[in-house]
Motif scaffolding. Sequence first.
Motif, PDB file in Angstrom:
ATOM      1  N   UNK A  29      38.986 -30.830 -10.157  1.00  0.00           N
ATOM      2  CA  UNK A  29      39.650 -29.621 -10.800  1.00  0.00           C
ATOM      3  C   UNK A  29      39.920 -29.114  -9.591  1.00  0.00           C
ATOM      4  N   UNK A  30      40.720 -27.584  -9.678  1.00  0.00           N
ATOM      5  CA  UNK A  30      41.734 -27.615 -11.075  1.00  0.00           C
ATOM      6  C   UNK A  30      42.909 -28.580 -10.965  1.00  0.00           C
ATOM      7  N   UNK A  31      42.271 -29.653 -11.873  1.00  0.00           N
ATOM      8  CA  UNK A  31      43.997 -30.838 -11.913  1.00  0.00           C
ATOM      9  C   UNK A  31      45.176 -29.973 -11.401  1.00  0.00           C
ATOM     10  N   UNK A 125      43.483 -13.364  -3.648  1.00  0.00           N
ATOM     11  CA  UNK A 125      42.513 -13.730  -3.064  1.00  0.00           C
ATOM     12  C   UNK A 125      41.225 -14.727  -3.919  1.00  0.00           C
ATOM     13  N   UNK A 126      40.935 -14.613  -4.809  1.00  0.00           N
ATOM     14  CA  UNK A 126      39.811 -14.968  -5.602  1.00  0.00           C
ATOM     15  C   UNK A 126      39.988 -17.193  -5.754  1.00  0.00           C
ATOM     16  N   UNK A 127      41.006 -17.177  -5.473  1.00  0.00           N
ATOM     17  CA  UNK A 127      40.931 -18.914  -5.423  1.00  0.00           C
ATOM     18  C   UNK A 127      40.773 -18.908  -3.768  1.00  0.00           C
ATOM     19  N   UNK A 128      41.065 -18.120  -2.771  1.00  0.00           N
ATOM     20  CA  UNK A 128      41.168 -17.955  -1.725  1.00  0.00           C
ATOM     21  C   UNK A 128      39.651 -18.657  -1.497  1.00  0.00           C
ATOM     22  N   UNK A 129      38.740 -17.728  -1.619  1.00  0.00           N
ATOM     23  CA  UNK A 129      37.467 -17.615  -1.218  1.00  0.00           C
ATOM     24  C   UNK A 129      37.288 -18.735  -2.815  1.00  0.00           C
ATOM     25  N   UNK A 131      37.937 -21.478  -2.320  1.00  0.00           N
ATOM     26  CA  UNK A 131      38.668 -22.582  -1.488  1.00  0.00           C
ATOM     27  C   UNK A 131      36.712 -22.078  -0.384  1.00  0.00           C
ATOM     28  N   UNK A 132      36.747 -21.502   0.069  1.00  0.00           N
ATOM     29  CA  UNK A 132      35.859 -21.229   0.784  1.00  0.00           C
ATOM     30  C   UNK A 132      34.351 -21.702   0.242  1.00  0.00           C
ATOM     31  N   UNK A 133      34.302 -21.906  -0.513  1.00  0.00           N
ATOM     32  CA  UNK A 133      33.086 -21.983  -1.507  1.00  0.00           C
ATOM     33  C   UNK A 133      32.404 -20.537  -1.865  1.00  0.00           C
ATOM     34  N   UNK A 134      32.809 -18.785  -1.815  1.00  0.00           N
ATOM     35  CA  UNK A 134      32.230 -17.964  -1.958  1.00  0.00           C
ATOM     36  C   UNK A 134      32.158 -17.708  -3.236  1.00  0.00           C
ATOM     37  N   UNK A 135      31.687 -18.317  -3.882  1.00  0.00           N
ATOM     38  CA  UNK A 135      31.679 -18.352  -5.361  1.00  0.00           C
ATOM     39  C   UNK A 135      31.260 -16.571  -5.956  1.00  0.00           C
ATOM     40  N   UNK A 136      30.216 -16.142  -5.076  1.00  0.00           N
ATOM     41  CA  UNK A 136      30.170 -14.485  -5.304  1.00  0.00           C
ATOM     42  C   UNK A 136      31.478 -13.801  -5.383  1.00  0.00           C
ATOM     43  N   UNK A 137      31.743 -13.647  -4.755  1.00  0.00           N
ATOM     44  CA  UNK A 137      33.105 -13.002  -4.205  1.00  0.00           C
ATOM     45  C   UNK A 137      34.188 -13.688  -4.639  1.00  0.00           C
ATOM     46  N   UNK A 138      34.723 -14.675  -5.149  1.00  0.00           N
ATOM     47  CA  UNK A 138      35.400 -15.224  -5.879  1.00  0.00           C
ATOM     48  C   UNK A 138      35.697 -14.145  -7.401  1.00  0.00           C
ATOM     49  N   UNK A 139      34.192 -14.108  -7.451  1.00  0.00           N
ATOM     50  CA  UNK A 139      34.322 -14.192  -8.922  1.00  0.00           C
ATOM     51  C   UNK A 139      34.717 -12.484  -9.350  1.00  0.00           C
ATOM     52  N   UNK A 140      34.148 -11.805  -8.237  1.00  0.00           N
ATOM     53  CA  UNK A 140      34.324 -10.220  -8.305  1.00  0.00           C
ATOM     54  C   UNK A 140      35.966 -10.279  -7.647  1.00  0.00           C
ATOM     55  N   UNK A 157      41.020 -18.113 -15.582  1.00  0.00           N
ATOM     56  CA  UNK A 157      41.195 -19.930 -15.217  1.00  0.00           C
ATOM     57  C   UNK A 157      40.206 -19.285 -14.293  1.00  0.00           C
ATOM     58  N   UNK A 158      40.384 -18.363 -13.405  1.00  0.00           N
ATOM     59  CA  UNK A 158      39.499 -18.169 -12.195  1.00  0.00           C
ATOM     60  C   UNK A 158      37.737 -18.004 -12.207  1.00  0.00           C
ATOM     61  N   UNK A 159      37.895 -17.272 -13.289  1.00  0.00           N
ATOM     62  CA  UNK A 159      36.288 -17.461 -13.717  1.00  0.00           C
ATOM     63  C   UNK A 159      36.062 -18.296 -14.585  1.00  0.00           C
TER      64      UNK A 159
END
Length: 282
Positions: A29-31, A125-129, A131-140, A157-159
């Motif tokens: 994913x994502x697809x 920015x969320x998708x970039x985080x 990709x960097x496996x920074x899930x907490x920052x991505x969620x924020x 989608x990102x969440x």
Amino acid sequence: MHINGHLSRYVTTRTLLTPHQLMWGLLLLPVLAVGQAQTPVMVSASRAAKAAANAKTVTAPKETAKTADVVTNAVVERVIDVKILPLFGERSKSPLQIEDEIRFLNDCDQNFTSRHEASQFFAARGWEYIAEAQLDTAAYRFNLANLLDDKNADAFWGLGVVSYQRNQLGTAIKMLQRGASLADTNAVLLTDLATVELEQYQAKQDTASMVNAREHLARAIFLRPDHATAYMKLSLANYLEAKYGDAWLYLHKAYTTSITSVDLDYVHELLAKQPDPIGLFK
């Protein structure tokens, strides 16, 4: 149901980046296409760059520590910052949180042409985080995107992807469903949703999840007849229900649409159940 414990990989132009073991690596994913999957951002690079140029100084609500250990009666409890929970945990907000958010929105109003544009910027920015496996920052970042525009399907989608990588399937489905309700013509998003529903079926033998997954995949293929990943997911769905003839049918459709969409480990598993009716795979 996990078979042979193969690690999953990317699936299409926006991958779920699964953190745990799934069947034959079909949950890519994502697809998103493999090349795009490395940077799963719906906002084009040019638009994101433009937004970045416009975003002179935007002060996001202050981020506190992601988690903290609280000792109560010799019991250690994990307290999680609501900022990293999907939609801030959908809880009542404190006066301080509201004040910070008002300040953030005002900053965005001064630095972007619209809140919609600002929302796209933070989602990117969320998708970039991710990709960097920074899930907490991505969620924020996705939470901020939703705060700016609650009709931005990309934020949900990102969440959903973040929740999926946290192995929170129920929350992932809920977020992806909300995103799909806002973007019901997005075949990639629908396939991502079906991917998680198929895993929910494997984990809990939840027949409703299988029904929903099939419906979402059927719509994805209707919208994009060349969507090889959706065909592969339908092949998997039929395999899970021991409908091996149909599993081969959709595998062949995926193969003729995009050879790279076929997972050879899965082919071997299917061959063990039933020979290829047309002899393409042996």
